[in-house]
Write a protein that holds these residues in place. Structure first.
Motif, PDB file in Angstrom:
ATOM      1  N   TYR A   4       0.826   8.471 -24.629  1.00 26.63           N
ATOM      2  CA  TYR A   4       1.045   7.237 -25.630  1.00 26.63           C
ATOM      3  C   TYR A   4       0.101   6.421 -25.169  1.00 26.63           C
ATOM      4  CZ  TYR A   4       4.497  10.249 -27.770  1.00 26.63           C
ATOM      5  OH  TYR A   4       5.468  11.114 -28.529  1.00 26.63           O
ATOM      6  N   GLU A   5      -0.548   5.499 -26.068  1.00 29.33           N
ATOM      7  CA  GLU A   5      -1.405   4.791 -25.369  1.00 29.33           C
ATOM      8  C   GLU A   5      -0.863   3.173 -26.177  1.00 29.33           C
ATOM      9  OE1 GLU A   5      -5.551   2.996 -24.371  1.00 29.33           O
ATOM     10  OE2 GLU A   5      -5.339   4.809 -25.370  1.00 29.33           O
ATOM     11  N   LEU A   6      -0.183   2.244 -25.250  1.00 26.94           N
ATOM     12  CA  LEU A   6       0.277   0.967 -26.064  1.00 26.94           C
ATOM     13  C   LEU A   6      -0.748  -0.056 -25.815  1.00 26.94           C
ATOM     14  CD1 LEU A   6       2.421  -0.711 -27.181  1.00 26.94           C
ATOM     15  CD2 LEU A   6       2.999  -1.151 -24.800  1.00 26.94           C
ATOM     16  N   ARG A   7      -1.450  -0.688 -26.883  1.00 25.37           N
ATOM     17  CA  ARG A   7      -2.553  -1.639 -26.600  1.00 25.37           C
ATOM     18  C   ARG A   7      -2.009  -2.672 -27.290  1.00 25.37           C
ATOM     19  NH1 ARG A   7      -7.488   1.126 -25.801  1.00 25.37           N
ATOM     20  NH2 ARG A   7      -8.800  -0.663 -26.458  1.00 25.37           N
ATOM     21  N   THR A   8      -1.856  -3.851 -26.392  1.00 28.05           N
ATOM     22  CA  THR A   8      -1.508  -5.097 -27.007  1.00 28.05           C
ATOM     23  C   THR A   8      -2.609  -6.377 -26.690  1.00 28.05           C
ATOM     24  OG1 THR A   8       0.708  -4.839 -26.018  1.00 28.05           O
ATOM     25  CG2 THR A   8       0.237  -7.027 -26.367  1.00 28.05           C
ATOM     26  N   TYR A   9      -2.862  -6.899 -27.744  1.00 30.45           N
ATOM     27  CA  TYR A   9      -3.942  -7.898 -27.959  1.00 30.45           C
ATOM     28  C   TYR A   9      -3.376  -9.271 -28.141  1.00 30.45           C
ATOM     29  CZ  TYR A   9      -7.161  -4.116 -28.386  1.00 30.45           C
ATOM     30  OH  TYR A   9      -7.973  -2.831 -28.269  1.00 30.45           O
ATOM     31  N   THR A  10      -3.415 -10.244 -27.238  1.00 29.70           N
ATOM     32  CA  THR A  10      -3.013 -11.503 -27.420  1.00 29.70           C
ATOM     33  C   THR A  10      -4.050 -12.506 -28.025  1.00 29.70           C
ATOM     34  OG1 THR A  10      -1.496 -11.451 -25.256  1.00 29.70           O
ATOM     35  CG2 THR A  10      -2.239 -13.500 -26.430  1.00 29.70           C
ATOM     36  N   LEU A  31     -10.714   1.642 -39.099  1.00 26.53           N
ATOM     37  CA  LEU A  31      -9.767   2.550 -38.323  1.00 26.53           C
ATOM     38  C   LEU A  31      -8.895   3.423 -39.055  1.00 26.53           C
ATOM     39  CD1 LEU A  31      -8.843  -0.598 -36.183  1.00 26.53           C
ATOM     40  CD2 LEU A  31     -10.168   1.303 -35.315  1.00 26.53           C
ATOM     41  N   GLU A  32      -8.644   3.490 -40.212  1.00 26.59           N
ATOM     42  CA  GLU A  32      -7.997   4.209 -41.175  1.00 26.59           C
ATOM     43  C   GLU A  32      -8.322   5.634 -40.819  1.00 26.59           C
ATOM     44  OE1 GLU A  32      -6.514   4.720 -45.686  1.00 26.59           O
ATOM     45  OE2 GLU A  32      -8.405   3.677 -45.317  1.00 26.59           O
ATOM     46  N   LYS A  33      -9.730   6.186 -40.581  1.00 26.75           N
ATOM     47  CA  LYS A  33      -9.930   7.439 -40.633  1.00 26.75           C
ATOM     48  C   LYS A  33      -9.270   8.215 -39.218  1.00 26.75           C
ATOM     49  CE  LYS A  33     -14.234   5.695 -40.304  1.00 26.75           C
ATOM     50  NZ  LYS A  33     -15.609   5.464 -40.373  1.00 26.75           N
ATOM     51  N   TYR A  34      -8.977   7.370 -38.348  1.00 20.96           N
ATOM     52  CA  TYR A  34      -8.430   7.704 -37.059  1.00 20.96           C
ATOM     53  C   TYR A  34      -6.697   7.563 -36.803  1.00 20.96           C
ATOM     54  CZ  TYR A  34     -13.076   6.967 -35.638  1.00 20.96           C
ATOM     55  OH  TYR A  34     -14.726   6.910 -35.390  1.00 20.96           O
ATOM     56  N   GLN A  35      -6.317   7.596 -38.213  1.00 23.26           N
ATOM     57  CA  GLN A  35      -4.684   7.424 -38.051  1.00 23.26           C
ATOM     58  C   GLN A  35      -3.946   8.758 -37.803  1.00 23.26           C
ATOM     59  OE1 GLN A  35      -3.002   6.696 -42.275  1.00 23.26           O
ATOM     60  NE2 GLN A  35      -5.091   7.268 -43.131  1.00 23.26           N
ATOM     61  N   ASP A  36      -4.627   9.487 -38.033  1.00 24.61           N
ATOM     62  CA  ASP A  36      -3.879  10.770 -37.520  1.00 24.61           C
ATOM     63  C   ASP A  36      -3.289  10.785 -35.928  1.00 24.61           C
ATOM     64  OD1 ASP A  36      -6.621  11.056 -36.598  1.00 24.61           O
ATOM     65  OD2 ASP A  36      -6.235  13.313 -36.122  1.00 24.61           O
ATOM     66  N   LYS A  37      -3.987   9.940 -35.121  1.00 17.18           N
ATOM     67  CA  LYS A  37      -3.660   9.593 -33.863  1.00 17.18           C
ATOM     68  C   LYS A  37      -2.685   8.281 -33.566  1.00 17.18           C
ATOM     69  CE  LYS A  37      -6.040  13.094 -32.178  1.00 17.18           C
ATOM     70  NZ  LYS A  37      -5.352  14.226 -31.579  1.00 17.18           N
ATOM     71  N   LEU A  38      -2.655   7.472 -34.788  1.00 16.38           N
ATOM     72  CA  LEU A  38      -1.956   6.216 -34.715  1.00 16.38           C
ATOM     73  C   LEU A  38      -0.499   6.438 -34.943  1.00 16.38           C
ATOM     74  CD1 LEU A  38      -2.360   3.037 -34.491  1.00 16.38           C
ATOM     75  CD2 LEU A  38      -2.957   3.300 -36.993  1.00 16.38           C
ATOM     76  N   VAL A  39       0.446   5.917 -34.171  1.00 15.70           N
ATOM     77  CA  VAL A  39       1.716   5.793 -34.455  1.00 15.70           C
ATOM     78  C   VAL A  39       2.061   4.593 -35.114  1.00 15.70           C
ATOM     79  CG1 VAL A  39       4.186   5.617 -33.269  1.00 15.70           C
ATOM     80  CG2 VAL A  39       2.118   7.010 -32.058  1.00 15.70           C
ATOM     81  N   PHE A  58      -1.961  10.851 -28.246  1.00 15.95           N
ATOM     82  CA  PHE A  58      -2.859  11.683 -27.810  1.00 15.95           C
ATOM     83  C   PHE A  58      -2.365  13.132 -27.427  1.00 15.95           C
ATOM     84  CE2 PHE A  58      -4.698   7.588 -27.509  1.00 15.95           C
ATOM     85  CZ  PHE A  58      -5.496   7.652 -28.628  1.00 15.95           C
ATOM     86  N   ASP A  59      -2.816  14.360 -27.587  1.00 19.87           N
ATOM     87  CA  ASP A  59      -2.415  15.262 -27.112  1.00 19.87           C
ATOM     88  C   ASP A  59      -2.425  15.508 -25.595  1.00 19.87           C
ATOM     89  OD1 ASP A  59      -2.093  16.510 -29.630  1.00 19.87           O
ATOM     90  OD2 ASP A  59      -4.055  17.321 -29.676  1.00 19.87           O
ATOM     91  N   ASP A  60      -3.516  14.811 -24.867  1.00 17.60           N
ATOM     92  CA  ASP A  60      -3.663  14.666 -23.610  1.00 17.60           C
ATOM     93  C   ASP A  60      -4.901  13.993 -23.131  1.00 17.60           C
ATOM     94  OD1 ASP A  60      -6.020  16.238 -24.392  1.00 17.60           O
ATOM     95  OD2 ASP A  60      -5.108  18.251 -23.613  1.00 17.60           O
ATOM     96  N   GLU A  61      -5.302  13.853 -22.027  1.00 23.15           N
ATOM     97  CA  GLU A  61      -6.362  12.892 -21.629  1.00 23.15           C
ATOM     98  C   GLU A  61      -7.719  13.195 -22.200  1.00 23.15           C
ATOM     99  OE1 GLU A  61      -8.333   9.414 -20.445  1.00 23.15           O
ATOM    100  OE2 GLU A  61      -6.141   9.853 -20.389  1.00 23.15           O
ATOM    101  N   VAL A  62      -8.015  14.472 -22.415  1.00 24.13           N
ATOM    102  CA  VAL A  62      -9.112  14.761 -23.077  1.00 24.13           C
ATOM    103  C   VAL A  62      -9.414  14.460 -24.382  1.00 24.13           C
ATOM    104  CG1 VAL A  62     -10.537  16.841 -23.849  1.00 24.13           C
ATOM    105  CG2 VAL A  62      -9.601  16.835 -21.454  1.00 24.13           C
ATOM    106  N   ASP A  63      -8.030  14.576 -25.251  1.00 19.74           N
ATOM    107  CA  ASP A  63      -7.951  14.112 -26.748  1.00 19.74           C
ATOM    108  C   ASP A  63      -8.075  12.680 -26.764  1.00 19.74           C
ATOM    109  OD1 ASP A  63      -7.423  14.497 -29.489  1.00 19.74           O
ATOM    110  OD2 ASP A  63      -5.287  13.885 -29.052  1.00 19.74           O
ATOM    111  N   ARG A  64      -7.708  12.018 -25.661  1.00 19.29           N
ATOM    112  CA  ARG A  64      -7.535  10.510 -25.744  1.00 19.29           C
ATOM    113  C   ARG A  64      -9.251  10.254 -25.771  1.00 19.29           C
ATOM    114  NH1 ARG A  64      -8.038   6.860 -21.550  1.00 19.29           N
ATOM    115  NH2 ARG A  64      -7.392   4.660 -22.321  1.00 19.29           N
ATOM    116  N   ARG A  65      -9.748  10.526 -24.674  1.00 22.71           N
ATOM    117  CA  ARG A  65     -11.073  10.083 -24.497  1.00 22.71           C
ATOM    118  C   ARG A  65     -12.040  10.623 -25.414  1.00 22.71           C
ATOM    119  NH1 ARG A  65     -12.222   8.068 -19.513  1.00 22.71           N
ATOM    120  NH2 ARG A  65     -10.574   8.492 -17.880  1.00 22.71           N
ATOM    121  N   LYS A  66     -12.106  11.535 -26.183  1.00 24.77           N
ATOM    122  CA  LYS A  66     -12.625  12.133 -27.354  1.00 24.77           C
ATOM    123  C   LYS A  66     -12.401  11.040 -28.462  1.00 24.77           C
ATOM    124  CE  LYS A  66     -13.187  16.119 -30.506  1.00 24.77           C
ATOM    125  NZ  LYS A  66     -12.688  17.124 -30.958  1.00 24.77           N
TER     126      LYS A  66
END
Length: 105
Positions: A4-10, A31-39, A58-66
């Motif tokens: 899981y990647e938590l991204r916080t933008y102030t 970004l909508e086309k990537y929503q299958d990875k978005l919580v 993401f499934d794993d780090e490879v999936d995240r980077r892809k």
């Protein structure tokens, strides 16, 4: 094991309405086309004002980077990012794994 990647933008003080408008007008469309990875996307409230928070799974780090590599090559995403970046005061990314108990998205 999922990552899981938590991204916080102030967002810069006073610029949150502009950031929200930008997401509504072009950010989500890019970004909508990537929503299958978005919580989900969230806006900070009490104690976390001026924050746009999103969580990705993401499934794993490879999936995240892809996924991120695809986004960084996507002209729609990059056009949005070019407009959004000047509104950001600070960015924080955290990678997490699920605890071995409780529900998981």
């Amino acid at each position: 094991m999922a990552i899981y990647e938590l991204r916080t933008y102030t967002i810069l003080p006073g610029r949150m309405p502009e950031a929200v408008t930008l997401f509504r007008q072009s950010g989500w469309a890019a970004l909508e086309k990537y929503q299958d990875k978005l919580v989900g996307y969230f806006l900070g409230d009490i104690g976390a004002i001026n924050k746009v928070i999103h969580i990705w799974k993401f499934d794993d780090e490879v999936d995240r980077r892809k996924c991120w590599n695809s986004m960084f090559k996507d002209p729609d995403v990059m056009s949005f990012a070019e407009k959004y970046q000047p509104l950001i005061q600070y960015q924080e990314n955290q990678l997490m794994t699920a605890a071995p108990w409780g529900p998981h998205p």
